[in-house]
Design an enzyme around this catalytic site. Structure first.
Site, PDB file in Angstrom:
ATOM      1  N   SER A  18     -13.995 -41.254  12.735  1.00 19.34           N
ATOM      2  CA  SER A  18     -12.540 -41.256  12.963  1.00 19.34           C
ATOM      3  C   SER A  18     -11.809 -40.504  11.859  1.00 19.34           C
ATOM      4  O   SER A  18     -10.818 -39.817  12.129  1.00 19.34           O
ATOM      5  CB  SER A  18     -11.983 -42.682  13.001  1.00 19.34           C
ATOM      6  N   THR A  19     -12.301 -40.643  10.627  1.00 14.34           N
ATOM      7  CA  THR A  19     -11.653 -39.955   9.497  1.00 14.34           C
ATOM      8  C   THR A  19     -11.724 -38.437   9.698  1.00 14.34           C
ATOM      9  O   THR A  19     -10.713 -37.732   9.563  1.00 14.34           O
ATOM     10  CB  THR A  19     -12.357 -40.354   8.172  1.00 14.34           C
ATOM     11  N   ARG A  44      -7.067 -52.916  16.412  1.00 13.65           N
ATOM     12  CA  ARG A  44      -6.922 -53.196  14.974  1.00 13.65           C
ATOM     13  C   ARG A  44      -5.480 -52.961  14.581  1.00 13.65           C
ATOM     14  O   ARG A  44      -4.731 -52.283  15.320  1.00 13.65           O
ATOM     15  CB  ARG A  44      -7.808 -52.247  14.162  1.00 13.65           C
ATOM     16  N   ARG A 137     -13.098 -51.107   4.550  1.00 18.20           N
ATOM     17  CA  ARG A 137     -12.156 -50.800   5.634  1.00 18.20           C
ATOM     18  C   ARG A 137     -11.432 -52.063   6.100  1.00 18.20           C
ATOM     19  O   ARG A 137     -10.334 -51.986   6.654  1.00 18.20           O
ATOM     20  CB  ARG A 137     -12.918 -50.150   6.806  1.00 18.20           C
ATOM     21  N   ARG A 148     -22.720 -54.418  13.442  1.00 18.76           N
ATOM     22  CA  ARG A 148     -22.580 -52.977  13.270  1.00 18.76           C
ATOM     23  C   ARG A 148     -23.665 -52.417  12.346  1.00 18.76           C
ATOM     24  O   ARG A 148     -24.200 -51.334  12.578  1.00 18.76           O
ATOM     25  CB  ARG A 148     -21.186 -52.637  12.735  1.00 18.76           C
TER      26      ARG A 148
HETATM   27  N1  LIG Z   1     -20.569 -44.971  24.764  1.00 12.76           N
HETATM   28  C1  LIG Z   1     -19.346 -44.989  24.250  1.00 12.76           C
HETATM   29  N2  LIG Z   1     -19.165 -45.345  22.976  1.00 12.76           N
HETATM   30  C2  LIG Z   1     -17.893 -45.331  22.489  1.00 12.76           C
HETATM   31  C3  LIG Z   1     -16.778 -44.956  23.262  1.00 12.76           C
HETATM   32  N3  LIG Z   1     -15.678 -45.044  22.495  1.00 12.76           N
HETATM   33  C4  LIG Z   1     -16.072 -45.441  21.284  1.00 12.76           C
HETATM   34  N4  LIG Z   1     -17.417 -45.616  21.263  1.00 12.76           N
HETATM   35  C5  LIG Z   1     -18.280 -46.017  20.143  1.00 12.76           C
HETATM   36  O1  LIG Z   1     -18.137 -47.397  19.940  1.00 12.76           O
HETATM   37  C6  LIG Z   1     -18.475 -47.693  18.595  1.00 12.76           C
HETATM   38  C7  LIG Z   1     -17.483 -48.690  18.028  1.00 12.76           C
HETATM   39  O2  LIG Z   1     -16.195 -48.115  17.963  1.00 12.76           O
HETATM   40  P1  LIG Z   1     -15.028 -48.894  17.236  1.00 12.76           P
HETATM   41  O3  LIG Z   1     -14.972 -50.300  17.699  1.00 12.76           O
HETATM   42  O4  LIG Z   1     -13.794 -48.082  17.372  1.00 12.76           O
HETATM   43  O5  LIG Z   1     -15.515 -48.992  15.729  1.00 12.76           O
HETATM   44  P2  LIG Z   1     -15.701 -47.912  14.560  1.00 12.76           P
HETATM   45  O6  LIG Z   1     -16.604 -46.842  15.070  1.00 12.76           O
HETATM   46  O7  LIG Z   1     -16.303 -48.718  13.478  1.00 12.76           O
HETATM   47  O8  LIG Z   1     -14.339 -47.399  14.209  1.00 12.76           O
HETATM   48  C8  LIG Z   1     -18.512 -46.356  17.863  1.00 12.76           C
HETATM   49  O9  LIG Z   1     -19.878 -46.018  17.666  1.00 12.76           O
HETATM   50  C9  LIG Z   1     -17.881 -45.392  18.835  1.00 12.76           C
HETATM   51  O10 LIG Z   1     -18.439 -44.098  18.716  1.00 12.76           O
HETATM   52  C10 LIG Z   1     -17.023 -44.579  24.622  1.00 12.76           C
HETATM   53  O11 LIG Z   1     -16.135 -44.231  25.378  1.00 12.76           O
HETATM   54  N5  LIG Z   1     -18.313 -44.615  25.045  1.00 12.76           N
HETATM   55  N1  LIG Z   2     -16.739 -39.264   2.611  1.00 12.87           N
HETATM   56  C1  LIG Z   2     -16.197 -40.475   2.465  1.00 12.87           C
HETATM   57  N2  LIG Z   2     -16.192 -41.061   1.265  1.00 12.87           N
HETATM   58  C2  LIG Z   2     -15.665 -42.291   1.090  1.00 12.87           C
HETATM   59  N3  LIG Z   2     -15.103 -43.032   2.058  1.00 12.87           N
HETATM   60  C3  LIG Z   2     -15.080 -42.501   3.297  1.00 12.87           C
HETATM   61  C4  LIG Z   2     -15.624 -41.205   3.564  1.00 12.87           C
HETATM   62  N4  LIG Z   2     -15.456 -40.939   4.873  1.00 12.87           N
HETATM   63  C5  LIG Z   2     -14.839 -42.016   5.411  1.00 12.87           C
HETATM   64  N5  LIG Z   2     -14.600 -42.954   4.462  1.00 12.87           N
HETATM   65  C6  LIG Z   2     -13.999 -44.286   4.662  1.00 12.87           C
HETATM   66  O1  LIG Z   2     -14.994 -45.095   5.266  1.00 12.87           O
HETATM   67  C7  LIG Z   2     -14.427 -45.964   6.242  1.00 12.87           C
HETATM   68  C8  LIG Z   2     -15.101 -45.729   7.578  1.00 12.87           C
HETATM   69  O2  LIG Z   2     -14.684 -44.474   8.102  1.00 12.87           O
HETATM   70  P1  LIG Z   2     -14.255 -44.309   9.624  1.00 12.87           P
HETATM   71  O3  LIG Z   2     -13.724 -42.934   9.772  1.00 12.87           O
HETATM   72  O4  LIG Z   2     -13.395 -45.441  10.046  1.00 12.87           O
HETATM   73  O5  LIG Z   2     -15.703 -44.433  10.324  1.00 12.87           O
HETATM   74  P2  LIG Z   2     -16.116 -44.469  11.840  1.00 12.87           P
HETATM   75  O6  LIG Z   2     -14.986 -43.918  12.660  1.00 12.87           O
HETATM   76  O7  LIG Z   2     -17.349 -43.625  11.922  1.00 12.87           O
HETATM   77  O8  LIG Z   2     -16.390 -45.907  12.138  1.00 12.87           O
HETATM   78  C9  LIG Z   2     -12.931 -45.704   6.269  1.00 12.87           C
HETATM   79  O9  LIG Z   2     -12.265 -46.690   5.497  1.00 12.87           O
HETATM   80  C10 LIG Z   2     -12.797 -44.317   5.622  1.00 12.87           C
HETATM   81  O10 LIG Z   2     -11.592 -44.178   4.930  1.00 12.87           O
END
Ligand SMILES: Nc1nc2c(ncn2[C@@H]2O[C@H](COP(=O)(O)OP(=O)(O)O)[C@@H](O)[C@H]2O)c(=O)[nH]1
Ligand SMILES: Nc1ncnc2c1ncn2[C@@H]1O[C@H](COP(=O)(O)OP(=O)(O)O)[C@@H](O)[C@H]1O
Length: 206
Positions: A18-19, A44, A137, A148
């Protein structure tokens, strides 16, 4: 499917997808468009319905899945997530390159479609770093965090399968990871767009 190849970002929760996506959409938001998935998980703090996700109930989502409205869906950490046909079409209707953030099950499902995206895996440097990022986070309960982390261990192992991803980005230094992402996206974006000056020329840089 016609038009430019979509982009799939996958990788463990907390790796930084997401970042990196936010950085990309801030700099190149008129070139790339995010496919807004559906999920049954709770929003969230700060998440907006229709922006990060379409937040729905399990009943509602199951009905839409049964009606054939989804390209793919998966159960992740006790919730359903899925990509609707409408989500991808909405991006393509704006003539943008569609970016999907999906888990490994989603990757395997999309491989069976005619979407033919570029597949990118974003990984953290280690499980310890991943755990720290997820804890810092502050979005997860201890139970959700452990789920997770367990899924992440599997993801880290399986993502190395030859041919599964076109590129694995190890997100240690964020700027370096972003540069690597931009470099591969230059292969799908119109010529010249992924140059470093583009955001400034578009007035998109803060
Ligand atoms: N298969 C599938 N996975 C998804 C979709 N949207 C989000 N995800 C995945 O669901 C997981 C959890 O997402 P989320 O609850 O937003 O948590 P975060 O990845 O920790 O920010 C992540 O691995 C996402 O890539 C989707 O539409 N399809
Ligand atoms: N290169 C990095 N170094 C340190 N912290 C990071 C880095 N990339 C992301 N983060 C932090 O790590 C956490 C998880 O990142 P996020 O983008 O939410 O991951 P995801 O979408 O894959 O779940 C967030 O709080 C983000 O600010």
């Amino acid at each position: 499917m016609t038009g430019p190849r979509p982009v799939v970002l996958s990788g463990p929760s907390g790796a930084g997808k997401s970042t990196l996506l936010k950085m990309l959409l801030k700099d190149y938001g008129n070139v790339f468009g995010f496919s807004v998935s559906h999920t049954t998980r709770q929003p969230r703090v700060g998440e907006v319905n229709g922006k990060e996700y379409h937040f729905v109930t399990r009943d509602q989502m199951q009905k839409e899945i049964d009606a054939g409205e989804f390209i793919e869906h998966a159960e992740f950490s006790g919730n359903i997530y899925g990509t609707s046909k409408a989500a991808v079409q909405a991006v393509q209707a704006r003539n943008q390159i569609c970016v999907l953030d999906i888990d490994l099950q989603g990757v395997k499902s999309i491989k069976k479609t005619d979407l033919k995206p570029i597949y990118i895996s974003v990984q953290a440097p280690s499980i310890e770093v991943l755990e720290k990022r997820l804890r810092d986070r502050r979005t997860e309960s201890e139970e959700s965090l452990q789920k997770r982390l367990n899924t992440a261990r599997v993801d880290m192992e399986l993502s190395n399968e030859p041919g599964l991803f076109d590129l694995i980005i190890v997100n240690n230094d964020l700027q370096k990871a972003y540069s690597e992402l931009k470099e591969i996206l230059a292969e799908v974006a119109p010529p010249g767009v992924m140059c470093d000056d583009y955001p400034r020329l578009q007035g998109r840089e803060s």
